[in-house]
Design a protein around this motif. Structure first.
Motif, mmCIF file in Angstrom:
data_model
loop_
_atom_site.group_PDB
_atom_site.id
_atom_site.type_symbol
_atom_site.label_atom_id
_atom_site.label_comp_id
_atom_site.label_asym_id
_atom_site.label_seq_id
_atom_site.Cartn_x
_atom_site.Cartn_y
_atom_site.Cartn_z
ATOM 1 N N GLN A 206 67.649 -128.643 3.645
ATOM 2 C CA GLN A 206 68.249 -128.557 2.319
ATOM 3 C C GLN A 206 69.487 -129.439 2.191
ATOM 4 N N GLU A 207 70.285 -129.541 3.261
ATOM 5 C CA GLU A 207 71.507 -130.352 3.225
ATOM 6 C C GLU A 207 71.205 -131.850 3.124
ATOM 7 N N ASN A 208 70.143 -132.328 3.765
ATOM 8 C CA ASN A 208 69.851 -133.764 3.814
ATOM 9 C C ASN A 208 68.734 -134.183 2.853
ATOM 10 N N MET A 209 68.215 -133.225 2.062
ATOM 11 C CA MET A 209 67.055 -133.491 1.209
ATOM 12 C C MET A 209 67.436 -134.428 0.059
ATOM 13 N N PRO A 210 66.633 -135.479 -0.177
ATOM 14 C CA PRO A 210 66.885 -136.360 -1.322
ATOM 15 C C PRO A 210 66.433 -135.706 -2.624
ATOM 16 N N GLU A 211 66.937 -136.233 -3.733
ATOM 17 C CA GLU A 211 66.541 -135.720 -5.037
ATOM 18 C C GLU A 211 65.145 -136.241 -5.352
ATOM 19 N N TYR A 212 64.153 -135.413 -4.926
ATOM 20 C CA TYR A 212 62.777 -135.860 -5.100
ATOM 21 C C TYR A 212 61.903 -134.619 -5.247
ATOM 22 N N PHE A 213 60.935 -134.661 -6.148
ATOM 23 C CA PHE A 213 60.112 -133.494 -6.457
ATOM 24 C C PHE A 213 59.365 -132.962 -5.241
ATOM 25 N N PHE A 214 58.707 -133.875 -4.482
ATOM 26 C CA PHE A 214 57.886 -133.429 -3.357
ATOM 27 C C PHE A 214 58.744 -132.862 -2.221
ATOM 28 N N ALA A 215 59.986 -133.350 -2.107
ATOM 29 C CA ALA A 215 60.903 -132.790 -1.104
ATOM 30 C C ALA A 215 61.260 -131.357 -1.461
ATOM 31 N N GLY A 216 61.570 -131.111 -2.740
ATOM 32 C CA GLY A 216 61.864 -129.752 -3.175
ATOM 33 C C GLY A 216 60.663 -128.831 -3.031
ATOM 34 N N LYS A 217 59.474 -129.361 -3.294
ATOM 35 C CA LYS A 217 58.266 -128.555 -3.139
ATOM 36 C C LYS A 217 58.032 -128.170 -1.681
ATOM 37 N N ALA A 218 58.250 -129.139 -0.754
ATOM 38 C CA ALA A 218 58.105 -128.850 0.678
ATOM 39 C C ALA A 218 59.118 -127.800 1.116
ATOM 40 N N LEU A 219 60.351 -127.882 0.592
ATOM 41 C CA LEU A 219 61.378 -126.896 0.946
ATOM 42 C C LEU A 219 60.972 -125.508 0.467
ATOM 43 N N GLN A 220 60.464 -125.409 -0.749
ATOM 44 C CA GLN A 220 60.036 -124.108 -1.273
ATOM 45 C C GLN A 220 58.896 -123.521 -0.442
ATOM 46 N N GLU A 221 57.983 -124.350 -0.014
ATOM 47 C CA GLU A 221 56.875 -123.868 0.818
ATOM 48 C C GLU A 221 57.375 -123.351 2.167
ATOM 49 N N LEU A 222 58.369 -124.039 2.750
ATOM 50 C CA LEU A 222 58.956 -123.585 4.023
ATOM 51 C C LEU A 222 59.682 -122.255 3.838
ATOM 52 N N LYS A 223 60.416 -122.124 2.714
ATOM 53 C CA LYS A 223 61.125 -120.873 2.442
ATOM 54 C C LYS A 223 60.125 -119.726 2.216
ATOM 55 N N PHE A 224 59.020 -120.048 1.552
ATOM 56 C CA PHE A 224 58.008 -119.010 1.325
ATOM 57 C C PHE A 224 57.435 -118.506 2.651
ATOM 58 N N ILE A 225 57.127 -119.419 3.569
ATOM 59 C CA ILE A 225 56.594 -119.014 4.878
ATOM 60 C C ILE A 225 57.606 -118.155 5.608
ATOM 61 N N ARG A 226 58.865 -118.571 5.558
ATOM 62 C CA ARG A 226 59.914 -117.804 6.259
ATOM 63 C C ARG A 226 60.020 -116.383 5.688
ATOM 64 N N ALA A 227 60.026 -116.268 4.351
ATOM 65 C CA ALA A 227 60.138 -114.954 3.713
ATOM 66 C C ALA A 227 58.888 -114.116 3.960
ATOM 67 N N ASP A 228 57.724 -114.742 3.894
ATOM 68 C CA ASP A 228 56.468 -114.016 4.049
ATOM 69 C C ASP A 228 56.311 -113.453 5.457
ATOM 70 N N MET A 229 56.778 -114.186 6.458
ATOM 71 C CA MET A 229 56.570 -113.780 7.849
ATOM 72 C C MET A 229 57.701 -112.927 8.412
ATOM 73 N N PHE A 230 58.939 -113.128 7.907
ATOM 74 C CA PHE A 230 60.072 -112.532 8.624
ATOM 75 C C PHE A 230 60.949 -111.621 7.783
ATOM 76 N N ASP A 231 60.714 -111.512 6.465
ATOM 77 C CA ASP A 231 61.523 -110.574 5.682
ATOM 78 C C ASP A 231 61.218 -109.132 6.077
ATOM 79 N N ASP A 232 59.959 -108.835 6.332
ATOM 80 C CA ASP A 232 59.558 -107.501 6.810
ATOM 81 C C ASP A 232 58.817 -107.683 8.137
ATOM 82 N N MET A 233 59.576 -107.670 9.211
ATOM 83 C CA MET A 233 58.998 -107.983 10.526
ATOM 84 C C MET A 233 58.033 -106.907 11.001
ATOM 85 N N GLU A 234 58.316 -105.649 10.696
ATOM 86 C CA GLU A 234 57.407 -104.586 11.117
ATOM 87 C C GLU A 234 56.045 -104.730 10.440
ATOM 88 N N GLN A 235 56.055 -105.149 9.163
ATOM 89 C CA GLN A 235 54.795 -105.372 8.463
ATOM 90 C C GLN A 235 54.038 -106.543 9.098
#
Length: 533
Positions: free
Chosen positions: A252-281
């Motif tokens: 996020q700190e080094n990301m250029p102002e570009y649509f596909f970069a923001g989309k890749a970041l959102q996908e990474l955040k989604f994976i992180r939230a989906d897998m680790f927000d509820d670890m017991e699940q």
């Protein structure tokens, strides 16, 4: 014949049976100790428990498994043995006597070699059922607590180790799938910016290299720590989440102002939230912590569970698949000779434990409880069998003592009814013994033996093979050639049988009966004193 005379005759007869039953108890205890009946019966009961029934208890797999149980540290610690040549010299003689029944056993050569199994060593040329060099064990515990047995079974079956390996393989599989998914996002992003300006292209290359350094290598270290038991499952997942958080922050700190970069970041955040927000699940959904039923089913190598597990690993070249296959190969080596009845029994208990368990750790504890309860119930039945066998032996001992001592029940009552001097002497000594003794402890039983020995030194009981007794019993006279009465011989044998059965009732029984009869004869117990009131 008045009531007082009948009571005196009964007391005299009971006192004689008390003396003879004390002797019978002592003989039976010596035989039990020398032949180690309790320890032998316990081991045979365990073999029946493991084998499922008496017919299967003599199979090689059952005997080998029970021998392995007896080599478990927790069971070996129950059997305390003294050390030193002089201390063990009497024990060697006892071991020799206890091994004699096994030499004539009908259970085959495996019983002739050892009753209690072997101790693992390479110094003796004795072979067990698997051909290993071992020293014969001459003794074993006569009692094993249920929790000790359950722990030994679980650890001998390597269930905790299987649980760790199973969890390890699925954690590696989870890590590989997660890395692969994140890697696909980054490669897709690189393809989208590959033909654009150099700044965006350089960012995609650098951020991929950062992924290798921050996430990939960090995950490898986390798996290594888990394999070395430096971190548990939940801690490992938290460390993975922190690695992804650091990488997302850098992206996020080094990301250029570009649509596909923001989309890749959102996908990474989604994976992180989906897998680790509820670890017991995640642990439950991904099966990272297998239930105890799955672990026990792994032991059944011929079941349908193994092929289904192997299908979980789509990439046969992955580290997760290799770890799982290596665990299965080690399992196959150690469990191929396990008794099928044991596997089925433990699997049934594991299903019950899995229904109650919230996680695999509590599943092992609940499985241990199920095994312990099953063991305790089996030992209750085994104790009943032992008591019946012991009662049969006590009857044989009682009959033997009755014949050797010529304890004819009919003749004893006849002498007591006619000989007032003997009757009075017995009643006086019986009253003194009852007043001074009780059988609450083994020490009091020993005191009662000493007191009865003193009584016997001064008292002539109406038993034995004296000429006077034989003359009155069967008309036998050693000085004259007279015909023996056949009817009286049969009556003598019947009297022996009655006395033998009476002696088999045991000293505590006759002492209790004697105390009650003496209390009746003395018109009840003495009243409570004023001071006690």
């Amino acid at each position: 014949m008045n009531l007082s005379l009948i009571l005196d005759i009964a007391i005299g007869l009971i006192f004689i049976y008390l003396i003879l039953s004390l002797l019978a108890c002592e003989i039976q205890e010596i035989i039990t100790t020398v032949l180690q009946w309790r320890a032998v019966h316990l081991k045979k009961s365990l073999e029946i428990l493991v084998g499922g029934d008496a017919a299967s208890s003599d199979s090689d797999s059952v005997i080998t498994f029970v021998n392995d149980l007896y080599n478990h540290p927790s069971i070996k610690s129950v059997n305390q043995e003294a050390k030193g040549f002089l201390t063990n010299l009497p024990r060697h003689f006892v071991w020799f006597l206890s091994s004699l029944p096994g030499k004539f056993s009908l259970s085959g050569e495996k019983r002739k070699k050892s009753i209690f199994g072997y101790t693992n060593t390479e110094t003796e040329n004795i072979r067990d059922n698997r051909g290993k060099s071992n020293i014969i064990k001459h003794s074993a515990p006569s009692y094993i607590p249920g929790d000790v047995f359950a722990t030994a079974v679980i650890e001998t079956l390597s269930i905790p180790l299987l649980l760790d390996k199973f969890t390890e393989a699925r954690l590696i599989k989870f890590q590989e799938e997660l890395l692969h998914e994140m890697q696909n996002i980054l490669l897709k992003f690189h393809g989208q910016v590959n033909n654009l300006d150099n700044h965006k292209n350089k960012f995609s290359v650098d951020i991929y290299n950062d992924f290798i350094e921050i996430v990939d290598k960090s995950f490898a270290n986390i798996i290594d720590d888990f394999q070395k038991n430096k971190a548990d499952l939940l801690t490992s997942l938290k460390l993975m989440a922190k690695s992804i958080d650091r990488y997302i922050q850098l992206f996020q700190e080094n990301m250029p102002e570009y649509f596909f970069a923001g989309k890749a970041l959102q996908e990474l955040k989604f994976i992180r939230a989906d897998m680790f927000d509820d670890m017991e699940q995640t642990i439950v959904l991904k099966g990272l912590r297998p239930n105890i039923n799955e672990v026990v089913q792994l032991i059944d190598l011929d079941g349908d569970f193994h092929p289904g597990l192997i299908k979980e690993f789509s990439d046969k070249n992955s580290e997760a698949y290799k770890t799982f296959v290596a665990s299965l190969q080690a399992l196959q080596e150690s469990t191929r000779k396990l008794p099928p009845e044991l596997i089925n029994n433990v699997a049934h208990l594991a299903i019950r434990a899995a229904k109650k368990a919230k996680n695999s750790e509590s599943g092992i504890y609940l499985l241990q409880q199920e095994i312990e309860q099953n063991f305790d119930k089996s030992m209750e039945r085994a104790a009943g069998v032992y008591r019946r066998n012991a009662k049969g032996v006590s009857i044989l001992i009682g009959l033997t003592i009755a014949v050797i001592a010529n304890a004819d029940a009919g003749y004893i009552m006849h002498r007591l009814s006619k000989d007032s001097a003997v009757r009075t002497a017995i009643i006086n000594n019986a009253g003194q013994i009852v007043q001074n003794s009780n059988l609450d402890t083994s020490e009091n039983l020993a005191n009662l033996r000493r007191e009865t020995e003193q009584v016997l030194a001064d008292l002539a009981l109406p038993i034995g093979w004296s000429g006077i007794n034989l003359k009155q019993q069967i008309d036998w006279d050693n000085r004259q050639k007279t015909n023996v009465s056949i009817w009286k011989v049969f009556r003598l044998i019947f009297g022996w049988m009655v006395s033998g059965l009476a002696i088999a009732m045991g000293a505590p029984f006759w002492f209790d009966v004697l105390s009650k009869f003496m209390s009746v004869r003395n018109a009840g117990k003495a009243p409570t004193t004023t001071a006690k009131r």
